[in-house]
Every structure is written in C-alpha cells, then in structure tokens.
Design an enzyme around this catalytic site. Structure first.
Site, PDB file in Angstrom:
ATOM      1  N   CYS A 167      -3.336  11.228   4.398  1.00  0.00           N
ATOM      2  CA  CYS A 167      -3.410  10.776   5.791  1.00  0.00           C
ATOM      3  C   CYS A 167      -3.417  11.999   6.695  1.00  0.00           C
ATOM      4  O   CYS A 167      -2.480  12.799   6.660  1.00  0.00           O
ATOM      5  CB  CYS A 167      -2.234   9.876   6.138  1.00  0.00           C
ATOM      6  SG  CYS A 167      -2.243   9.359   7.877  1.00  0.00           S
ATOM      7  N   HIS A 208       0.875  -1.177   0.000  1.00  0.00           N
ATOM      8  CA  HIS A 208       0.000   0.000   0.000  1.00  0.00           C
ATOM      9  C   HIS A 208       0.913   1.229   0.000  1.00  0.00           C
ATOM     10  O   HIS A 208       1.480   1.586   1.038  1.00  0.00           O
ATOM     11  CB  HIS A 208      -0.890  -0.031   1.247  1.00  0.00           C
ATOM     12  CG  HIS A 208      -1.824   1.124   1.384  1.00  0.00           C
ATOM     13  ND1 HIS A 208      -3.200   0.980   1.367  1.00  0.00           N
ATOM     14  CD2 HIS A 208      -1.606   2.451   1.557  1.00  0.00           C
ATOM     15  CE1 HIS A 208      -3.779   2.153   1.529  1.00  0.00           C
ATOM     16  NE2 HIS A 208      -2.817   3.076   1.641  1.00  0.00           N
TER      17      HIS A 208
END
Length: 305
Positions: free
Chosen positions: A240, A207
C-alpha cells in the site's frame, strides 16, 4: 470449534498485487497471469482498476487486459471503479463486479482521498446506483479496519459504521481490510463480529496483509467465527503506497496450503497457483514472497530426474 467446509478465495494479485510495481508490466503478462489464475479454479479474480493513469500508471492497460483474457463462465472478474468515468470504462470492458473503497480511519481517508469517511462514501452513491442499473455486482472495501499508519488504533464501532454505510449503498459483499497488517487474532474476531452486526457475516470478507506475520493466524481466527471469504495475492504480491512498511497481501499459496490442510474445500488447484506465482515472480525478477509456494516449487524441482 467447527470450521467452514468451504471457503471462497478472491485472488487480488493482478490488481492489488501489481498496482504499485515501479516497472510497467506489459498487458500480455497480466493477461497470462489472469488466464493462469482462471485455469487454477478461482471463482473471483480482481483483474483491473479503472482509475486515472496519472495516479496509478500500472493500471493504464486495464481495458486491454480485460479484452485479452480468456474468460471462464461463472468466474467474476472484478475491477476498482472509484467514479463514474471509471465505472463506464469498467462496464465497457466487460467487468462483472466493480469495487468501491473507503476507510475506517478518518486520518487515512484524508491522506488517501482528501475527504472524510462520510464524504468518501457519499461520493460513491452515484457509482453504486449506476452499477446496479448496469446489472453489475457491487463490492465495498474498507481499508485500515484494524489499525492506521497515521492515527494508530481504529475503533470497531467506526468499522461497523462504515460497513453500514456501504450496506446502504447496496453492496453485495464488503471487505474488511488490514491494510498495514497490524491486526491480531482476538482483535480480528472482535472487529469482524462487530461488522457482522451491521451486515451478514456470509457477505463479509477478510483482506489481510502480512506485515507482522499474523495474516494466516487472522484468517484462522475468522474461520472460527464463520467468515468464509478471504482475499489473497499470488506470490504475496502487493502493498500500500499510503502505508509505509506494509508488505504485500497474504500469499495465496500459503492460504491454500493451510485451508487444504484443514480439509476445507476451495475448488482451487494449489499446484497451478504455485506455477502462476513462480511465473509472475520470474517476470518481476525476484523470488515469490510465498513460503509454501517456494517450498512446493523447490520440492517439485528436486523431484525432477
């Protein structure tokens, strides 16, 4: 060096890609995006997150999204479920796979969920057991496996330790995530190889975020050592909130363009993914963050009479 003949792409745009958007996106738009991705041929789509809407308001419509999508037999529709309440909601919504998440960085774990790595994994034990009893597939995700915004370097031994803890919870698949996009190819190979010592490499997934432009190179490095599952986000959506400056996940269109160019089978229609990327980018009012997607869209537009 031989590369895999087939790769699985987990599309995370509808969840990871959209969760930090400031403007609330209507459930109907999310449903349309998931339906486009289903039609494109993805075998696994991360479609929702059953977390507190207080912390992630964008995901408050997850049950509505799951109820509205047109499911295709054989496709796994995944959702984050960090606690029993989330798990029960995910199960009621008909999710096929639940995702639990930890970190390979003690500093990130404390900043993110206010507990140690060991405590975070222990918290997921009842969720993992219940998910198994419900017949749900269980996936574990390990963030900051290649670097942390708070502590800097992350030991591959720590990554392997967390992989082992996730394995012991009964995870079917474990994601090794470069949350802030600092990993480089040789480092990625070393960490993945170390993780593979604790869990079968066929059940590990990469990822990668593209903060430093290394995501495609890192995926290629993983291919060289036998990793065959990767996460990506249509139109390069995402980021994020705990990692300042972190860009979105690597764009699905870019990954597919590379994989197809290598002759690797994905079962996914790149043209349909380009359309999905342009669709959601248009709704968000900005250009898609996918070089291949934008180039292919522009080429197609130029060919129109």
């Amino acid at each position: 060096m031989n590369l895999p003949h087939k790769v699985k792409i987990v599309e995370v745009g509808p969840r990871d890609g959209l969760q930090n958007e400031r403007e609330i996106i209507p459930a109907a738009v999310k449903v349309a995006l998931v339906d486009r991705l289903t039609a494109a041929g993805f075998a696994n789509i991360e479609a929702a997150s059953f977390v507190s809407p207080k912390w992630v308001p964008q995901m408050a419509t997850s049950a509505e999204v799951m109820a509205g999508i047109r499911r295709r037999p054989g496709v796994l529709y995944s959702a984050l479920a960090p606690n029993m309440q989330g798990l029960e909601a995910a199960h009621a919504a008909g999710v096929d796979e639940v995702v639990i998440f930890g970190a390979a960085s003690e500093a990130f774990s404390q900043k993110n969920i206010n507990c140690s790595i060991a405590e975070s994994v222990q918290r997921f034990r009842p969720v993992a057991l219940a998910a198994r009893e419900m017949g749900l597939r269980l996936r574990g995700s390990i963030s900051c496996a290649f670097g942390c915004p708070y502590q800097g370097e992350v030991s591959s031994d720590t990554v392997a330790d967390v992989v082992g803890r996730m394995r012991d919870l009964g995870c079917d698949e474990i994601d090794i995530a470069d949350t802030i996009g600092v990993g480089t190819p040789r480092q990625v190979q070393q960490v993945m190889a170390r993780a593979a010592g604790a869990f079968p490499i066929a059940q590990l997934s990469g990822h990668f975020h593209d903060t430093y432009g290394q995501a495609l190179a890192n995926i290629y490095a993983c291919l060289e050592i036998g990793v065959t599952t990767f996460h990506s986000s249509v139109a390069g959506l995402g980021g994020c909130p705990y990692a300042k400056g972190a860009t979105g996940n690597v764009a699905t269109e870019d990954v597919l363009y590379m994989l197809h160019g290598l002759g690797i089978h994905t079962g996914i229609d790149l043209g349909a993914v380009v359309d999905a990327g342009q669709f959601i980018a248009s709704h968000l009012g900005r250009k898609a963050a996918s070089r291949a997607g934008n180039a292919l869209a522009a080429s197609r537009a130029a060919a129109q009479p």
